[in-house]
Enzyme design. Structure first.
Site, PDB file in Angstrom:
ATOM      1  N   GLN A   1      26.624  73.593  51.467  1.00  0.00           N
ATOM      2  CA  GLN A   1      27.819  72.851  51.042  1.00  0.00           C
ATOM      3  C   GLN A   1      28.450  72.093  52.209  1.00  0.00           C
ATOM      4  O   GLN A   1      29.655  71.825  52.205  1.00  0.00           O
ATOM      5  CB  GLN A   1      28.817  73.807  50.390  1.00  0.00           C
ATOM      6  CG  GLN A   1      28.433  74.206  48.984  1.00  0.00           C
ATOM      7  CD  GLN A   1      28.308  73.001  48.041  1.00  0.00           C
ATOM      8  OE1 GLN A   1      29.108  72.078  48.089  1.00  0.00           O
ATOM      9  NE2 GLN A   1      27.291  73.000  47.199  1.00  0.00           N
ATOM     10  N   SER A   2      27.659  71.729  53.192  1.00  0.00           N
ATOM     11  CA  SER A   2      28.161  71.042  54.381  1.00  0.00           C
ATOM     12  C   SER A   2      28.789  69.685  54.047  1.00  0.00           C
ATOM     13  O   SER A   2      28.150  68.830  53.425  1.00  0.00           O
ATOM     14  CB  SER A   2      26.996  70.853  55.367  1.00  0.00           C
ATOM     15  OG  SER A   2      27.308  69.867  56.328  1.00  0.00           O
TER      16      SER A   2
END
Ligand SMILES: *Cc1c(COP(=O)(O)O)cnc(C)c1O
Length: 335
Positions: A79-80
């Protein structure tokens, strides 16, 4: 006079909309008597919804182009926010984008990962940890295919990336002057250290007195490559030397606000949920559960417990990440 400046050591590929707004948090200020609260909106940098990595990527992408590269490779969590903005930056600069991600291929693709995928980024799942060997393999494969890859590490936290926040401090100074608003204290989330290093350098370069309060959003002292403080110190001193600043930063200059990330990276707690709810329901502004919720909670806690000088103008620097909320919907909806 030739002032030390980021333009001496880097060039920018324009990716965002600047300056980002700086405004008062009117409703929230009423809840914290004795303080005036403001927000700097880097959640509105404009690149694929925005975030702090936009400022770093302007310098990183230009460096890639200057080196004749045609492919951007970077790494992060699934989920960067950095990976999402790197994917968008690649599209704009017509680079092929490769993302090394932690873990294994998920069953459902949502939140930031969905957006990165929609932008055509290639994903490589590296398991528990992203090792140097994983990076080398992807880089070698790309070179064998005739590509010229440029690699920037997790969060884009190199000196080049940090230059974006040296400039951001200049932008802040201009807004403080324009709005006749002396900011005393700046809270923000620190994780891979590039933002903090850039702010520290920018403070020195542009002569800003405000006190930095970098909130460690992870467990204290956790990092695969030494401590976060060490990483910030290395980048800041490298930058001071490269820009010709007559300043040497010490461990005292890079101290983190610790004790607010002990649940660990990406673990959404009841505190994270409730502070997201508090700001959303008083100001209509969204934090994210991984970074800004923890930093914002630390700020409110330190205000409540009188750890900040009464009467202070306190700035929260919103670094983005709101798209991650769509991944953590179970935790956030209180189920
Ligand atoms: C990456 C990130 C940070 C931390 O910035 P670093 O430069 O990695 O320390 C803070 N907030 C958000 C939303 C981020 O995506």
């Amino acid at each position: 006079m030739n002032l030390p400046d980021s333009s001496r050591i880097g060039r920018k590929f324009p990716l965002g909309f600047f300056p980002t707004p700086l405004h008062a948090l009117q409703n929230l200020t009423e809840k914290y008597p004795g303080y005036k609260l403001y927000m700097k909106r880097d959640d509105h940098t404009g690149l694929a919804t925005g975030g702090n990595k936009t400022r770093k990527l302007e310098y990183l992408v230009q460096e890639a182009l200057d080196q004749g590269c045609d492919t951007l490779v970077t790494a992060g969590a699934q989920q960067s926010n950095h990976c999402r903005q790197a994917a968008a930056a690649s599209v704009q600069a017509r680079l092929e984008c490769h993302l090394l991600l932690r873990g294994s291929k998920p069953e459902t693709v949502n939140g930031n990962l969905l957006l990165s995928t929609l932008m055509g980024a290639h994903t490589h799942y590296c398991g528990e940890d992203i090792e140097e060997e994983d990076v080398r393999q992807v880089m070698d494969d790309l070179r064998r295919r005739g590509r010229k890859p440029y690699y920037t590490p997790i969060g884009g936290s190199t000196l080049t990336g940090s230059l974006g926040y040296v400039d951001a401090m200049k932008e802040l100074k201009e807004q403080m002057t324009g709005q006749k608003l002396p900011i005393d204290t700046i809270f923000f989330a620190s994780s891979s250290g590039g933002t903090q290093a850039g702010m520290l350098l920018g403070k020195a370069v542009h002569g800003i007195d405000a006190r930095l309060m970098p909130v460690n959003i992870d467990k204290s002292g956790v990092s695969t490559h030494g401590s976060l403080e060490d990483a910030v110190l290395v980048i800041a001193n490298e930058g001071a030397e490269a820009m010709g600043l007559s300043k040497h930063f010490t461990p005292e200059d890079v101290k983190l606000v610790d004790g607010y990330g002990d649940a660990g990276y990406g673990v959404v707690t009841e505190k994270d949920r409730s502070i997201i709810w508090e700001l959303a329901s008083t100001e209509g502004i969204f934090l994210d559960p991984v970074y800004t919720a923890r930093a914002f909670y630390a700020m409110t806690d330190m205000l409540k417990t009188g750890q900040i000088k009464p009467g202070a103008n306190v700035l929260f620097w919103h670094t983005g990440g709101t798209t991650a909320n769509f991944h953590y919907y179970n935790e956030l909806s209180g189920r």
